[in-house]
Design a protein around this motif. Sequence first.
Motif, PDB file in Angstrom:
ATOM      1  N   VAL A 173     -23.496 -16.832  10.266  1.00 10.67           N
ATOM      2  CA  VAL A 173     -22.474 -17.503   9.545  1.00 10.67           C
ATOM      3  C   VAL A 173     -22.268 -17.104   8.169  1.00 10.67           C
ATOM      4  CG1 VAL A 173     -21.794 -19.929   8.612  1.00 10.67           C
ATOM      5  CG2 VAL A 173     -22.639 -19.635  11.137  1.00 10.67           C
ATOM      6  N   ALA A 177     -19.162 -15.624   6.184  1.00 13.16           N
ATOM      7  CA  ALA A 177     -18.506 -16.270   5.074  1.00 13.16           C
ATOM      8  C   ALA A 177     -18.467 -15.287   3.880  1.00 13.16           C
ATOM      9  CB  ALA A 177     -19.451 -17.498   4.708  1.00 13.16           C
ATOM     10  N   CYS A 213     -19.817 -24.095   5.083  1.00 14.38           N
ATOM     11  CA  CYS A 213     -19.315 -22.691   5.232  1.00 14.38           C
ATOM     12  C   CYS A 213     -18.147 -22.288   4.417  1.00 14.38           C
ATOM     13  CB  CYS A 213     -18.771 -22.691   6.862  1.00 14.38           C
ATOM     14  SG  CYS A 213     -18.154 -21.066   7.324  1.00 14.38           S
TER      15      CYS A 213
END
Length: 271
Positions: A173, A177, A213
């Motif tokens: 993640v 990102a 996020c």
Amino acid sequence: MHIYSFCPRWGQSHITWDDFASMVKSSGYDGVETDIPADEKERDIILNALSRHGLQLIAQHWETVEPDFSRHLSAYKERLEIMALANPVLINSQTGKDHYTFEQNALLIEAARELAMATGIPVYHETHRGKFSFAAHITKEYLQRIPDLMLTMDLSHWIAVAETLLHDQQDAVAIAASRSGHFHARVGHTQGAQVNDPRAPEWEESLNVHIDCWDKIYKANKEAGKPFLTFTAEFGPAPYMPLLPFTRQPVANQWEINEYMSGMLKSRYKV
């Protein structure tokens, strides 16, 4: 860094483009994210409505579904060229197939890169079920092997695929990102890509995972010196929006939820 919010055309196609653009402007959005028709007259209707109301455009690609790879690649290039004619801020692309090989999907990503280089229009690849980017761990490999690959982050798809809130895949993640130039502000859960209403307290944990996020995306773009970041409040209609049985009435109002998401995030990232 400025934050620009976009409204999806998805779910509002029953409204004329001029009325829709007026609603979008009145709700405080900066633009619209939509697919772009090949027909020049239909395209002009969209562009003229957006221009009259001072709205920007993000072109959304999703239409290339041909299973044969050679025909898929040809159709994909053609769709990107049509979208570039509208001169959008960026092209958001649902790219490839989850069952194509890495090499096949990489050729599609390369075709998008070539168009971006030729036109100056960025092409970001949406994290989406059924596409090359359908899961966090798979997309991580693409990001590691293709250094200039940039994403539209839609975390909800990854959460639905993994059936977790991705607490055990935070490295993937974080990498994604840091390589996202646009994001979709929809909140998913472990059994689906859209909660019924993100304002409901039972979805607080899911909402916070998504916000974390999006915060990472905002921080990465700001630290990179980007002048602006875009997002689309992308809660959708049925079948994304749950319906009551028999009456088929939506359990929440798509337009109101997207207004809420847009306002909440523009306030959060207000410079």
